[in-house]
Design an enzyme around this catalytic site. Sequence first.
Site, mmCIF file in Angstrom:
data_model
loop_
_atom_site.group_PDB
_atom_site.id
_atom_site.type_symbol
_atom_site.label_atom_id
_atom_site.label_comp_id
_atom_site.label_asym_id
_atom_site.label_seq_id
_atom_site.Cartn_x
_atom_site.Cartn_y
_atom_site.Cartn_z
ATOM 1 N N ASP A 1 4.419 11.045 2.265
ATOM 2 C CA ASP A 1 4.432 11.849 3.499
ATOM 3 C C ASP A 1 5.567 11.390 4.416
ATOM 4 O OD1 ASP A 1 2.104 12.959 2.450
ATOM 5 O OD2 ASP A 1 0.842 11.485 3.485
ATOM 6 N N ASP B 1 0.868 -1.187 0.000
ATOM 7 C CA ASP B 1 0.000 0.000 0.000
ATOM 8 C C ASP B 1 0.899 1.230 0.000
ATOM 9 O OD1 ASP B 1 -1.831 2.008 0.449
ATOM 10 O OD2 ASP B 1 -2.694 1.135 2.271
HETATM 11 O O1 RIB Z 1 -0.754 11.195 1.316
HETATM 12 C C1 RIB Z 1 -1.728 10.321 1.808
HETATM 13 C C2 RIB Z 1 -2.837 11.076 2.453
HETATM 14 O O2 RIB Z 1 -3.492 11.843 1.465
HETATM 15 C C3 RIB Z 1 -3.920 10.225 3.049
HETATM 16 O O3 RIB Z 1 -3.669 9.883 4.392
HETATM 17 C C4 RIB Z 1 -5.170 11.060 2.848
HETATM 18 O O4 RIB Z 1 -5.720 11.554 4.028
HETATM 19 C C5 RIB Z 1 -4.753 12.192 1.924
HETATM 20 O O5 RIB Z 1 -4.586 13.363 2.608
#
Ligand code: RIB
Length: 312
Positions: free
Chosen positions: A257, A251
């Site tokens: 992030d 996934d």
């Molecule tokens: O980058 C992933 C995130 O993008 C997810 O957690 C979702 O909330 C969106 O903001």
Amino acid sequence: MHGEHRYDLLVVGSANADLVIGVERRPRAGETVLGSDLATHPGGKGANQAVAAARLGARTALLARVGDDAHGRLLLDAQRAAGVEVGGVLVGGAPTGVALITVDPSGDNSIVVSPGANARLSPEDVRASAGLLAAARVVSLQLEIPLDTVAETVRAVGPETRVVLNPSPPAPLPDDVLAACDPLVVNEHEARYLLDGHPAGAGDDPGAWAAALLERGPRSVVVTLGAAGALLADGDGPAVHVPGIEVAAVDTTGAGDAFTAALAWRLGVGDGLEAAVRLATRVAAAAVTRAGAQESYPAAGEALPGGARQEP
Ligand code: RIB
């Protein structure tokens, strides 16, 4: 950069409840497909970055807005459990943001975000958090909150604080925001969006994207390339490619992030851009091997893909 800062990283950004359904394939326009049971996870690009950094050992704070509802409590609990300082998380004004996410068997995802309370995180909220901004070595931003709020943050940080921006989802960026980025972190979609109308944007050469983006004003640029790694450029010599690390993807949600969080943390504690990107690439590789966003992030001291000799 190494003065008396209480936080290695302040994330100013979004917090969403991620409503996730696994699908055999993502539906085309007008089509209905059946999927897995619904799973609800803490997410949002800002909240994800804060958890990723704190798990790695960074002293981390979050400035965000959630609703006074169950999703908001889920998000706050997840931040606290990871060790993030949540005194800057404002509550109320609208329901907590929600992301509707489908994940296919290759691990790729599609996401639609309803910003909710994220859209109410205002420039006034930023001005009221001056103490938090002054306490951070690095401030990391994304674009799931209003652009005016991002711009106010960039204007409010002091010269000792480094700004990292992942312009996701992409939007036109004011010159002063671009000029503050060190680095601007983009994936292929974001690079092409920001280079719309520039000849480099039409080509397939990430090195050309990085060079063209640098011309727009940021102090440095990192182009993430998924499994192929990342490219970094700071105008000091040719762009450098950091190869990806081969893992079995489960996934990819939130891997970008985790990458940006690890990068921002390491830059704040004094690593050079290339060393920080190498570590970030390994953290992102670890994140794609597990389901979900925040749940997938590695902890401090955990072995990362890519070999023990490169442990931080
Ligand atoms: O980058 C992933 C995130 O993008 C997810 O957690 C979702 O909330 C969106 O903001």
